[in-house]
Design an enzyme around this catalytic site. Structure first.
Site, PDB file in Angstrom:
ATOM      1  N   ASP A   1      33.994  56.219 -31.842  1.00  0.00           N
ATOM      2  CA  ASP A   1      32.903  57.012 -31.809  1.00  0.00           C
ATOM      3  C   ASP A   1      31.707  56.704 -31.150  1.00  0.00           C
ATOM      4  O   ASP A   1      31.393  55.576 -31.339  1.00  0.00           O
ATOM      5  CB  ASP A   1      32.601  57.598 -33.257  1.00  0.00           C
TER       6      ASP A   1
ATOM      7  N   ASP B   1      27.682  63.055 -27.145  1.00  0.00           N
ATOM      8  CA  ASP B   1      28.348  63.034 -28.462  1.00  0.00           C
ATOM      9  C   ASP B   1      29.907  62.917 -28.335  1.00  0.00           C
ATOM     10  O   ASP B   1      30.229  64.315 -28.078  1.00  0.00           O
ATOM     11  CB  ASP B   1      27.884  63.387 -29.577  1.00  0.00           C
TER      12      ASP B   1
END
Length: 471
Positions: free
Chosen positions: A347, A150
């Site tokens: 992201d 992430d």
């Protein structure tokens, strides 16, 4: 001598050849030369649905320091199953939780947002959606664990025995710190313990060991901050790597053991491994859940990569400046200030791309103008426009190319796999871009639109690059 009608006809033909997309009207039809030029794509309808067969890709830029990336849903990982691929409604629900916490993080000040003791925990919310996993080694002797990676999170953590506060189900054996000779809890006075305040709540145990806590949009982890040996590849082994040893964990982590943090703080993996990898990493997300990509560290950068600056507007995240959008070769009339109001982040864990309302409205309208040959539906889960392709199964459909422009003249042509999301089989296939609901919230360049690109994070130079055909 030509008649007036033939002259008009000749002028029309010349105008059409010189500027095929200068003016698009309702009912625009696709010409063969537009497809040839790349303004439109032929896409097989069945490719929009998940496959049950894994197609392993061997294409990596740096095999020595690369990890195989798999979707947490699909046949390429034991943590997933095509039958359990989430619905569009579920994807959006998780996305919305992540988006909400991204916005909270964006507006968060730098003060510590929570403290806790060993029994009663109050932790700040950070964002996590996650969709892609890699396998790394932890401990001495090394044991392999599947972690979701992430770019929006900093701390790397895994579930730890004895899981005294409860753990979520995972496929690997849980990490047991008592069986590793290199594991060591960090004290409350250590620098890593002091530095985690922005993302994590922190506290002290009765033995002066540093405690951390992170609450995600769809889960949480609480445990001991420690150092351990991290093995990326047999030749890339990092001693005294700061990790979270989570003994109280919950949420939707799809059978993985925890999280690999690729954010921007000193505790994130890029910073901790900077002496070896020079704060440089890249990934390629596969075109579908039934294929594989890679996560690479350090090494050479693709010559095809075009770079845009990382902005300082959102220091905790990887901010980029979007300058425009085109559909079918036509640049949309969107004032660049629409994107600058709150900024944009890239992201790895948000699925769809979230746009300011003004930008999404322009994109949706232009897309519909070029898709009049297909049946519109009422839409689902807040997605628009949506189409019924059920009568086109096994056929090719023609869709307009969508391109995103970033500061510095960087143009990213979205791969075919990043245009649509199947909301309800082929009966409801929707544009994979979501309306923010306003022009004031941060925009997000999601992972669906990043597919097949080598996305290069050169953090040391403050740039993010895109190279097509990465996997």
């Amino acid at each position: 001598m030509a008649t007036p009608i033939s002259l008009v006809f000749l002028l029309y033909v010349l105008l059409f050849l010189l500027c095929p997309l200068c003016s698009l009207k309702k009912g625009h039809t696709v010409a063969a030369n537009e497809i040839t030029k790349g303004y439109f794509r032929n896409v097989n309808v069945n490719s929009l649905l998940p496959s049950s067969v894994c197609d392993h890709s061997n294409k990596v830029l740096n095999k020595a320091s690369s990890l195989k990336v798999v979707s947490k849903y699909g046949p390429c990982t034991v943590t997933g199953d095509p039958k359990t691929f989430p619905s569009a409604a579920e994807i959006l629900r998780r996305d919305q939780l992540r988006v909400k916490s991204i916005r909270a993080k964006h507006s968060m000040n730098s003060s510590t947002t929570g403290v806790f003791n060993e029994m009663k925990t109050r932790v700040p919310t950070t964002h996590f959606g996650g969709g892609y996993a890699v396998t790394v080694g932890l401990g001495t002797p090394k044991k392999d664990f599947s972690l979701l990676f992430d770019t929006g999170s900093d701390l790397t953590w895994t579930q730890c025995e004895p899981c005294s506060g409860g753990c979520f189900p995972q496929n690997d054996e849980k990490f047991d710190p008592t069986k590793s000779t290199s594991y060591k809890n960090l004290s409350c006075s250590s620098e890593p313990c002091k530095s985690i305040g922005k993302e994590s709540a922190q506290g002290c145990s009765s033995s002066n060991s540093c405690l951390y806590g992170v609450k995600y949009g769809t889960g949480y982890t609480v445990g001991f901050l420690a150092t351990e040996t991290l093995t990326i590849t047999p030749s890339d082994v990092f001693e005294n790597f700061v990790i979270g040893c989570g003994e109280r964990n919950g949420g939707r982590f799809s059978g993985t053991a925890g999280l690999l943090g690729l954010g921007r703080s000193p505790v994130a993996l890029p910073s901790q491994t900077s002496s070896t990898y020079k704060n440089l990493f890249s990934y390629c997300l596969p075109a579908s859940s039934s294929s594989t990509g890679h996560l690479s560290f350090g090494g050479g950068v693709s010559q095809a990569a075009k770079f845009t600056p990382i902005t300082s507007k959102i220091p905790e995240l990887y901010g980029l400046d979007v300058s425009g959008i085109s559909v079918g070769g036509r640049k949309l009339p969107i004032d660049p200030s629409v994107f600058r109001t709150a900024g944009t982040i890239i992201d790895s864990g948000t699925t769809l791309t979230y746009l300011p309302s003004t930008a999404h409205s322009a994109l949706s309208s232009a897309f519909q103008e070029m898709m009049t040959n297909y049946t519109l539906t009422k839409g689902t889960s807040g997605l628009q426009p949506c189409y019924d392709f059920s009568k086109h199964a096994n056929d090719n459909i023609t869709i307009p190319q969508i391109s995103i422009f970033f500061e510095g003249g960087v143009e990213v042509d979205i791969d075919d796999s990043g245009i649509f999301i199947a909301a309800n089989g082929l009966e409801e296939v929707c544009l994979a871009f979501k309306d923010n609901g306003n022009d004031t919230d941060v925009a997000i360049f999601g992972n669906v639109q990043q597919k097949t690109y080598e996305v290069v994070y050169d953090v040391a130079k403050g740039m993010v690059g895109f190279a097509p055909g990465g996997c």
